[in-house]
Design a protein around this motif. Structure first.
Motif, PDB file in Angstrom:
ATOM      1  N   GLN A   1       0.893   3.209  -3.370  1.00 37.86           N
ATOM      2  CA  GLN A   1      -0.342   3.354  -4.144  1.00 37.86           C
ATOM      3  C   GLN A   1      -0.816   4.804  -4.106  1.00 37.86           C
ATOM      4  O   GLN A   1      -0.958   5.387  -3.018  1.00 37.86           O
ATOM      5  CB  GLN A   1      -1.436   2.437  -3.587  1.00 37.86           C
ATOM      6  CG  GLN A   1      -1.278   0.979  -3.953  1.00 37.86           C
ATOM      7  CD  GLN A   1      -2.520   0.186  -3.604  1.00 37.86           C
ATOM      8  OE1 GLN A   1      -3.575   0.753  -3.311  1.00 37.86           O
ATOM      9  NE2 GLN A   1      -2.419  -1.130  -3.642  1.00 37.86           N
ATOM     10  N   PRO A   2      -1.102   5.401  -5.242  1.00 42.53           N
ATOM     11  CA  PRO A   2      -1.525   6.815  -5.245  1.00 42.53           C
ATOM     12  C   PRO A   2      -2.879   7.035  -4.584  1.00 42.53           C
ATOM     13  O   PRO A   2      -3.167   8.148  -4.123  1.00 42.53           O
ATOM     14  CB  PRO A   2      -1.577   7.158  -6.746  1.00 42.53           C
ATOM     15  CG  PRO A   2      -1.695   5.845  -7.443  1.00 42.53           C
ATOM     16  CD  PRO A   2      -0.965   4.852  -6.608  1.00 42.53           C
ATOM     17  N   THR A   3      -3.716   5.992  -4.520  1.00 42.90           N
ATOM     18  CA  THR A   3      -5.043   6.147  -3.911  1.00 42.90           C
ATOM     19  C   THR A   3      -5.036   5.892  -2.405  1.00 42.90           C
ATOM     20  O   THR A   3      -6.051   6.094  -1.736  1.00 42.90           O
ATOM     21  CB  THR A   3      -6.038   5.175  -4.569  1.00 42.90           C
ATOM     22  OG1 THR A   3      -5.540   3.833  -4.430  1.00 42.90           O
ATOM     23  CG2 THR A   3      -6.207   5.507  -6.047  1.00 42.90           C
ATOM     24  N   PHE A   4      -3.906   5.447  -1.888  1.00 42.46           N
ATOM     25  CA  PHE A   4      -3.825   5.131  -0.455  1.00 42.46           C
ATOM     26  C   PHE A   4      -3.634   6.407   0.355  1.00 42.46           C
ATOM     27  O   PHE A   4      -2.796   7.250   0.032  1.00 42.46           O
ATOM     28  CB  PHE A   4      -2.674   4.166  -0.186  1.00 42.46           C
ATOM     29  CG  PHE A   4      -2.461   3.871   1.276  1.00 42.46           C
ATOM     30  CD1 PHE A   4      -3.408   3.170   2.002  1.00 42.46           C
ATOM     31  CD2 PHE A   4      -1.313   4.310   1.928  1.00 42.46           C
ATOM     32  CE1 PHE A   4      -3.208   2.893   3.349  1.00 42.46           C
ATOM     33  CE2 PHE A   4      -1.107   4.046   3.265  1.00 42.46           C
ATOM     34  CZ  PHE A   4      -2.066   3.331   3.974  1.00 42.46           C
ATOM     35  N   THR A   5      -4.422   6.545   1.422  1.00 39.25           N
ATOM     36  CA  THR A   5      -4.360   7.731   2.283  1.00 39.25           C
ATOM     37  C   THR A   5      -3.656   7.388   3.586  1.00 39.25           C
ATOM     38  O   THR A   5      -4.100   6.518   4.344  1.00 39.25           O
ATOM     39  CB  THR A   5      -5.773   8.259   2.593  1.00 39.25           C
ATOM     40  OG1 THR A   5      -6.450   8.558   1.371  1.00 39.25           O
ATOM     41  CG2 THR A   5      -5.698   9.506   3.463  1.00 39.25           C
TER      42      THR A   5
ATOM     43  N   ASP B   1      -6.677  -4.162   0.963  1.00 38.01           N
ATOM     44  CA  ASP B   1      -7.321  -3.069   0.237  1.00 38.01           C
ATOM     45  C   ASP B   1      -7.140  -1.740   0.967  1.00 38.01           C
ATOM     46  O   ASP B   1      -7.207  -0.673   0.356  1.00 38.01           O
ATOM     47  CB  ASP B   1      -8.806  -3.362   0.045  1.00 38.01           C
ATOM     48  CG  ASP B   1      -9.040  -4.577  -0.832  1.00 38.01           C
ATOM     49  OD1 ASP B   1      -8.369  -4.688  -1.884  1.00 38.01           O
ATOM     50  OD2 ASP B   1      -9.872  -5.425  -0.469  1.00 38.01           O
ATOM     51  N   ASP B   2      -6.944  -1.806   2.265  1.00 42.14           N
ATOM     52  CA  ASP B   2      -6.683  -0.617   3.074  1.00 42.14           C
ATOM     53  C   ASP B   2      -6.121  -1.092   4.405  1.00 42.14           C
ATOM     54  O   ASP B   2      -6.004  -2.296   4.663  1.00 42.14           O
ATOM     55  CB  ASP B   2      -7.964   0.196   3.274  1.00 42.14           C
ATOM     56  CG  ASP B   2      -7.690   1.639   3.732  1.00 42.14           C
ATOM     57  OD1 ASP B   2      -6.503   2.016   3.842  1.00 42.14           O
ATOM     58  OD2 ASP B   2      -8.655   2.376   3.983  1.00 42.14           O
TER      59      ASP B   2
ATOM     60  N   SER C   1     -16.157  -1.318   1.212  1.00 46.25           N
ATOM     61  CA  SER C   1     -15.336  -0.128   0.988  1.00 46.25           C
ATOM     62  C   SER C   1     -16.091   1.162   1.274  1.00 46.25           C
ATOM     63  O   SER C   1     -15.485   2.225   1.397  1.00 46.25           O
ATOM     64  CB  SER C   1     -14.822  -0.118  -0.456  1.00 46.25           C
ATOM     65  OG  SER C   1     -15.918  -0.097  -1.370  1.00 46.25           O
TER      66      SER C   1
ATOM     67  N   LEU D   1       0.809  -1.220   0.000  1.00 47.97           N
ATOM     68  CA  LEU D   1       0.000   0.000   0.000  1.00 47.97           C
ATOM     69  C   LEU D   1       0.845   1.275   0.000  1.00 47.97           C
ATOM     70  O   LEU D   1       0.328   2.357  -0.288  1.00 47.97           O
ATOM     71  CB  LEU D   1      -0.934   0.007   1.215  1.00 47.97           C
ATOM     72  CG  LEU D   1      -1.986  -1.101   1.278  1.00 47.97           C
ATOM     73  CD1 LEU D   1      -2.776  -1.001   2.587  1.00 47.97           C
ATOM     74  CD2 LEU D   1      -2.925  -1.021   0.089  1.00 47.97           C
TER      75      LEU D   1
END
Length: 415
Positions: free
Chosen positions: A196-200, A263-264, A346, A193
């Protein structure tokens, strides 16, 4: 549990002091709170295993071992004041945390097989100090404490104090204590993770905890003693563990080798309020048997409610040897944000697959033996042996987690 145990320990110390003072009321001198410096050498070895590792999303090995050597030194500064220093390390090796990056091992990535990365082991170092002062009549005791703990991805500093007051010819005691812990994480995220650009990532890596505890103790008869405790705890900040994965049921699984990508990471609210209320009854049957019972109810605003009940029956087999069989039962409801592996959605705001936040029942069986030498005949250098204590506890959770704890201690009085 530790906080409630600390309150009871303080109450017990107060009661023993009260009983000793009653015997000395006719004297003209003031009895010292602690006659001589004392040194305790403690050691514990903990091992566990299970199949619900939070690091890999609720499935995978929970194998862990931990060794914790500790030294505690209590020094009387004068008749009324005592300084106590407590220092120790906790060295652990964890198969589950090694899978923060499951691909740095020699074999195929698998949640049930430990990787060999740096996250497999770490050392937690702690040191704390406390200062206590007793009044001339021994009817009141106040104390102040400070503590520091650090490991690779975590740092904590804590401070607090307590006050106890005896009434009713020293048969009744009231106490209050408060503590503050200021913690800082160095967030470590699952390897897949991190880029990953979408990971916060978490913005705030601090966590603050504030606690207040109230205690009441009463000598009910020559054989019976009871106590009550009430604790309030407020936590704020990063209450999630950054390297614990969550997989979503509505997102297609990505499986590399034998490992399902997260996934998170775990996401939990940034505040938590806890309440714990408990009570103890100690009954002296005769010179051989004593019964010690305990009950605690716990609740928090994450949806967890729990009950703890335990019994210990010290058996004095000789003047020097005592056996300690014990049993403890624990049950809790699950947190509002818990779901097993691959069952979260999600669209949810908060989620975790950490089975410590699931609903479960647990049983703990214990046995111990202690040796007491009231005359400290055996000496090592300037240290006279006061006592030896050995304990074993076996813990079984109906989710499959099991653990064993071996602990022991040597207590010395300094000449």
């Amino acid at each position: 549990m530790r906080k409630i145990s600390l309150i009871i320990a303080l109450l017990s110390i107060g009661i023993v002091t009260a009983q000793e003072q009653q015997q000395d009321d006719t004297t003209t001198y003031k009895k010292r709170v602690l006659e001589s410096a004392e040194v305790d050498f403690l050691m514990s070895y903990y091992t566990q295993d299970g199949d619900n590792a939070a690091v890999t999303g609720g499935v995978g090995t929970e194998e862990l071992t931990d060794i914790t050597p500790t030294i505690v030194v209590s020094i009387p500064l004068n008749d009324d004041d005592v300084l106590t220093i407590d220092a120790g390390i906790s060295a652990y090796s964890s198969a589950s945390s090694s899978n923060v990056n499951p691909f740095d091992g020699n074999g195929a990535a698998n949640p049930f097989v430990a990787s060999s990365g740096a996250s497999k082991k770490d050392v937690l170092t702690t040191i704390s100090g406390s200062y206590s002062h007793s009044s001339d009549d021994r009817n009141s005791v106040w104390s102040a404490n400070v503590a520091v703990a650090t490991e690779y991805d975590y740092f904590s500093i804590g401070f607090g104090g307590s006050y106890s007051r005896l009434f009713n010819e020293k048969n009744t005691e009231l106490s209050i204590k408060a503590n503050v812990f200021l913690d800082t994480w160095k967030a470590i995220y699952p390897s897949e993770l991190r880029d990953q650009p979408t990971f916060t990532k978490f913005d705030d890596e601090s966590r603050n905890s504030y606690s207040v505890g109230l205690g009441f103790s009463q000598i009910l008869s020559k054989r019976l003693q009871g106590s009550l405790s009430l604790d309030f705890i407020q936590q704020e900040g990063l209450l999630s563990t950054p390297f614990q994965r969550v997989q979503f049921a509505d997102v297609a699984d990505v499986i590399i080798e034998e490992f399902t990508y997260g996934d998170d990471v775990e996401r939990l609210p940034d505040s938590r309020f806890k309440i714990a209320a408990g009570g103890r009854l100690h009954y002296y049957i005769n010179e051989i048997f004593t019964i010690r019972t305990f009950y605690r109810y716990y609740t928090d605003d994450w949806g967890i409610n729990s009950h703890t009940a335990s019994i210990e029956i010290p058996i004095k087999i000789t003047d020097k040897f005592t056996l300690y069989p014990s049993y403890r039962f624990y049950t809790q409801t699950k947190a509002d944000y818990f779901a097993p592996f691959n069952q979260h959605l999600s669209t949810q705001q908060f989620y975790t697959s950490d089975y410590d936040l699931s609903d479960f029942d647990a049983n703990q069986y214990g046995f111990g033996i202690s040796y007491t030498d009231i005359f400290t005949k055996f000496h090592i250098w300037k240290l006279g042996l006061k006592s030896i204590d050995l304990r074993f506890r076996q813990y079984e959770r109906n989710s499959g987690l099991s653990s064993n704890l071996f602990s022991g201690g040597l207590s010395f009085i300094m000449d």
